[in-house]
Design a protein around this motif. Structure first.
Motif, PDB file in Angstrom:
ATOM      1  N   ALA A   1      24.493 -79.387 -20.332  1.00  0.00           N
ATOM      2  CA  ALA A   1      25.513 -79.556 -21.365  1.00  0.00           C
ATOM      3  C   ALA A   1      26.624 -78.529 -21.193  1.00  0.00           C
ATOM      4  N   SER A   2      27.855 -78.997 -21.365  1.00  0.00           N
ATOM      5  CA  SER A   2      28.987 -78.080 -21.304  1.00  0.00           C
ATOM      6  C   SER A   2      29.368 -77.656 -22.715  1.00  0.00           C
ATOM      7  N   ASP A   3      30.225 -76.657 -22.810  1.00  0.00           N
ATOM      8  CA  ASP A   3      30.629 -76.148 -24.120  1.00  0.00           C
ATOM      9  C   ASP A   3      31.354 -77.196 -24.949  1.00  0.00           C
ATOM     10  N   ASP A   4      31.964 -78.193 -24.298  1.00  0.00           N
ATOM     11  CA  ASP A   4      32.721 -79.223 -25.008  1.00  0.00           C
ATOM     12  C   ASP A   4      31.846 -80.374 -25.494  1.00  0.00           C
ATOM     13  N   ASP A   5      30.632 -80.470 -24.972  1.00  0.00           N
ATOM     14  CA  ASP A   5      29.729 -81.563 -25.332  1.00  0.00           C
ATOM     15  C   ASP A   5      29.129 -81.344 -26.714  1.00  0.00           C
TER      16      ASP A   5
END
Length: 101
Positions: free
Chosen positions: A47-51
């Motif tokens: 998971a990325s910070d934007d997800d």
């Protein structure tokens, strides 16, 4: 759902019923005196910070060293137990000192 230990003690690989593997990071663990159980909260390592992140929660039985990764994970089935875990997660997310924001 099975699990495998990944060399890093802050990660767990979960294997679903179809044999698909996904690496998860351990967000945090805690113990509930009310239920006399320990819990682990996980999120996808990819998971990325934007997800928008889906957090998984399990109860677990720790081994003699207290490790989460070397113990069995158990699904939480009771609604009242889920509500308690959700409350702990919400407190964690709302407290900047705990969540690191």
């Amino acid at each position: 759902m099975a699990q495998e230990v990944n060399g890093d003690d802050r990660q767990i690989t979960l294997i679903d019923d179809q044999g698909n593997e996904e690496l998860y990071e351990i967000l945090f663990t805690f113990h509930s005196d009310d239920y006399d159980k320990s819990y682990v909260l996980l999120y996808p390592a990819a998971a990325s910070d934007d997800d928008e992140i889906e957090v998984l929660a399990f109860s677990y039985d720790s081994d003699s060293a207290g490790d989460v990764t070397s113990s069995d994970l158990h699904e939480i089935e009771a609604d009242d137990e889920w509500n308690m875990v959700q409350g702990v997660l919400n407190t964690f997310l709302d407290d900047d000192r705990l969540s690191g924001e």
